[in-house]
Design a protein around this motif. Structure first.
Motif, PDB file in Angstrom:
ATOM      1  N   GLY A 186       0.809  -1.209   0.000  1.00  0.00           N
ATOM      2  CA  GLY A 186       0.000   0.000   0.000  1.00  0.00           C
ATOM      3  C   GLY A 186       0.843   1.259   0.000  1.00  0.00           C
ATOM      4  N   LEU A 187       1.945   1.253   0.769  1.00  0.00           N
ATOM      5  CA  LEU A 187       2.830   2.419   0.816  1.00  0.00           C
ATOM      6  C   LEU A 187       3.498   2.668  -0.535  1.00  0.00           C
ATOM      7  N   LEU A 188       3.971   1.604  -1.172  1.00  0.00           N
ATOM      8  CA  LEU A 188       4.608   1.755  -2.477  1.00  0.00           C
ATOM      9  C   LEU A 188       3.614   2.239  -3.525  1.00  0.00           C
ATOM     10  N   ALA A 189       2.403   1.680  -3.465  1.00  0.00           N
ATOM     11  CA  ALA A 189       1.382   2.122  -4.415  1.00  0.00           C
ATOM     12  C   ALA A 189       1.013   3.584  -4.186  1.00  0.00           C
ATOM     13  N   LEU A 190       0.899   3.984  -2.922  1.00  0.00           N
ATOM     14  CA  LEU A 190       0.571   5.371  -2.610  1.00  0.00           C
ATOM     15  C   LEU A 190       1.686   6.321  -3.032  1.00  0.00           C
ATOM     16  N   THR A 221       8.554   4.194 -10.623  1.00  0.00           N
ATOM     17  CA  THR A 221       7.143   4.160 -10.996  1.00  0.00           C
ATOM     18  C   THR A 221       6.698   2.739 -11.316  1.00  0.00           C
ATOM     19  N   SER A 222       7.558   1.973 -11.968  1.00  0.00           N
ATOM     20  CA  SER A 222       7.211   0.588 -12.309  1.00  0.00           C
ATOM     21  C   SER A 222       6.981  -0.252 -11.052  1.00  0.00           C
ATOM     22  N   VAL A 223       7.807   0.015 -10.025  1.00  0.00           N
ATOM     23  CA  VAL A 223       7.639  -0.703  -8.756  1.00  0.00           C
ATOM     24  C   VAL A 223       6.299  -0.358  -8.131  1.00  0.00           C
ATOM     25  N   ALA A 224       5.948   0.918  -8.164  1.00  0.00           N
ATOM     26  CA  ALA A 224       4.679   1.357  -7.601  1.00  0.00           C
ATOM     27  C   ALA A 224       3.493   0.729  -8.336  1.00  0.00           C
ATOM     28  N   LEU A 242      -0.917  -3.259  -8.288  1.00  0.00           N
ATOM     29  CA  LEU A 242      -1.625  -4.414  -8.840  1.00  0.00           C
ATOM     30  C   LEU A 242      -1.672  -5.557  -7.834  1.00  0.00           C
ATOM     31  N   LEU A 243      -0.532  -5.792  -7.158  1.00  0.00           N
ATOM     32  CA  LEU A 243      -0.503  -6.846  -6.141  1.00  0.00           C
ATOM     33  C   LEU A 243      -1.438  -6.529  -4.989  1.00  0.00           C
ATOM     34  N   LEU A 244      -1.474  -5.265  -4.598  1.00  0.00           N
ATOM     35  CA  LEU A 244      -2.374  -4.863  -3.509  1.00  0.00           C
ATOM     36  C   LEU A 244      -3.827  -5.093  -3.903  1.00  0.00           C
ATOM     37  N   LEU A 245      -4.160  -4.798  -5.148  1.00  0.00           N
ATOM     38  CA  LEU A 245      -5.522  -5.036  -5.621  1.00  0.00           C
ATOM     39  C   LEU A 245      -5.875  -6.516  -5.544  1.00  0.00           C
TER      40      LEU A 245
END
Length: 315
Positions: free
Chosen positions: A51-55, A83-86, A91-94
């Motif tokens: 979640g932190l990486l996505a945010l 950005t690619s990591v985020a 996607l993984l968080l979803l």
């Protein structure tokens, strides 16, 4: 955000090899608590980091940064996450949220169904005998909880072994073992790397109930014989648990002949034929320290993102 943010994603890898030794060498109650709490802490940490990486990636989008009054220059300068990591993290968080919600819904529905079915049995006697030729026995959570045993199982066991079986099932009800299993399985759904921990929790709750029966009867060998007889009777009669996800019973399946790769029943029998596990305080301490480190890494990652957003807000 520092590179240490990725540690909670890697820590489950180091926990997997320790799961089975902990289950075999620690007292079952302690092993169940440590493995369950460990699975939950590690799953929560990895999910939080996703979640932190996505945010962090989301706020780097110019329109989002402008809406939140954040400085894109500060975000690009101070945030090492690509950005690619985020995007991958998002996607993984979803996926985690989707499958986790689905699992939780099904598990809550299954437990509610078990509680309702337990309440529908007449009277308040916790023991319910089903007129079935298949050998089966399981505990159902509820108010009151019920112990369901088939006549086929009762016919397989003598009077002492029946009491061992009932003591085992009462231990499941008193210990609310289905909650431990559900928590560990939810953690494994959130992070598939934790599946070995969930499998060991399913084993240790059985060992916990086995030891309760052994303490009550004072005859570990007789409990071991009962476990083996019940498993064989269930296998040969084609018996199946009616509520395998929520009603944990005495039964299991033998899969292998070698003890180091054995299924749950041979392991339980071998454990009962040896002395009761004792001690293990240093192992418990090591696991506690490991989980504390994992939790601190998650807290530090959260703090880093908070500080990054503060700087971007002021910049």
């Amino acid at each position: 955000m520092h590179l240490a943010v990725y540690l909670p994603l890697l820590l489950p890898l180091f926990a997997v090899p320790a799961a089975r030794p902990l289950a075999d060498r620690l007292e079952p109650r302690l092993a169940t608590w440590l493995l369950t709490v460990g699975a939950v802490v590690l799953a929560a940490g990895s999910t939080t980091v996703l979640g932190l990486l996505a945010l962090a990636g989301l706020v780097r989008i110019p329109s989002v940064a402008e809406l939140a009054h954040l400085s894109p220059a500060v975000l690009h300068r101070d945030d090492p996450a690509q950005t690619s990591v985020a995007v991958v993290a998002g996607l993984l968080l979803l996926v985690v949220v989707t499958v986790g919600s689905r699992f939780l819904y099904r598990r809550v529905r299954a437990v509610c169904a078990a509680v309702l079915e337990a309440a529908c049995f007449p009277g308040q006697d916790p023991l319910v005998v089903m007129d079935e030729v298949t050998a089966d026995a399981f505990a159902m959570p509820g108010l009151p909880g019920r112990i369901v045993v088939s006549t086929g199982m009762l016919a397989t066991l003598d009077a002492t072994e029946r009491e061992i079986l009932l003591t085992h099932e009462r231990a499941h009800l008193r210990g609310h073992h289905y909650l431990f299993a559900a928590a560990a399985q939810l953690a494994a759904v959130a992070n598939p790397l934790l599946r070995p921990l969930a499998a060991q929790v399913a084993y240790t709750v059985e060992r916990w109930a086995d030891e309760a029966a052994a303490s009550a009867t004072g005859d570990r060998r007789r409990v071991a014989v009962t476990v083996g007889k019940a498993a064989l009777a269930s296998k040969h009669s084609g018996g199946r648990r009616r509520l395998p996800a929520t009603a944990l019973g005495l039964l299991g399946r033998a899969r292998h002949n070698r003890l180091d790769t054995a299924g749950p029943v041979p392991r339980r029998v071998a454990a009962l034929l040896s002395s009761r596990p004792a001690g293990g305080s240093w192992r418990a301490g090591a696991v506690t320290a490991y989980l504390a480190f994992a939790a601190l890494c998650t807290v530090e990652a959260t703090h880093d993102l908070h500080e990054l957003l503060k700087r971007a807000k002021g910049g």
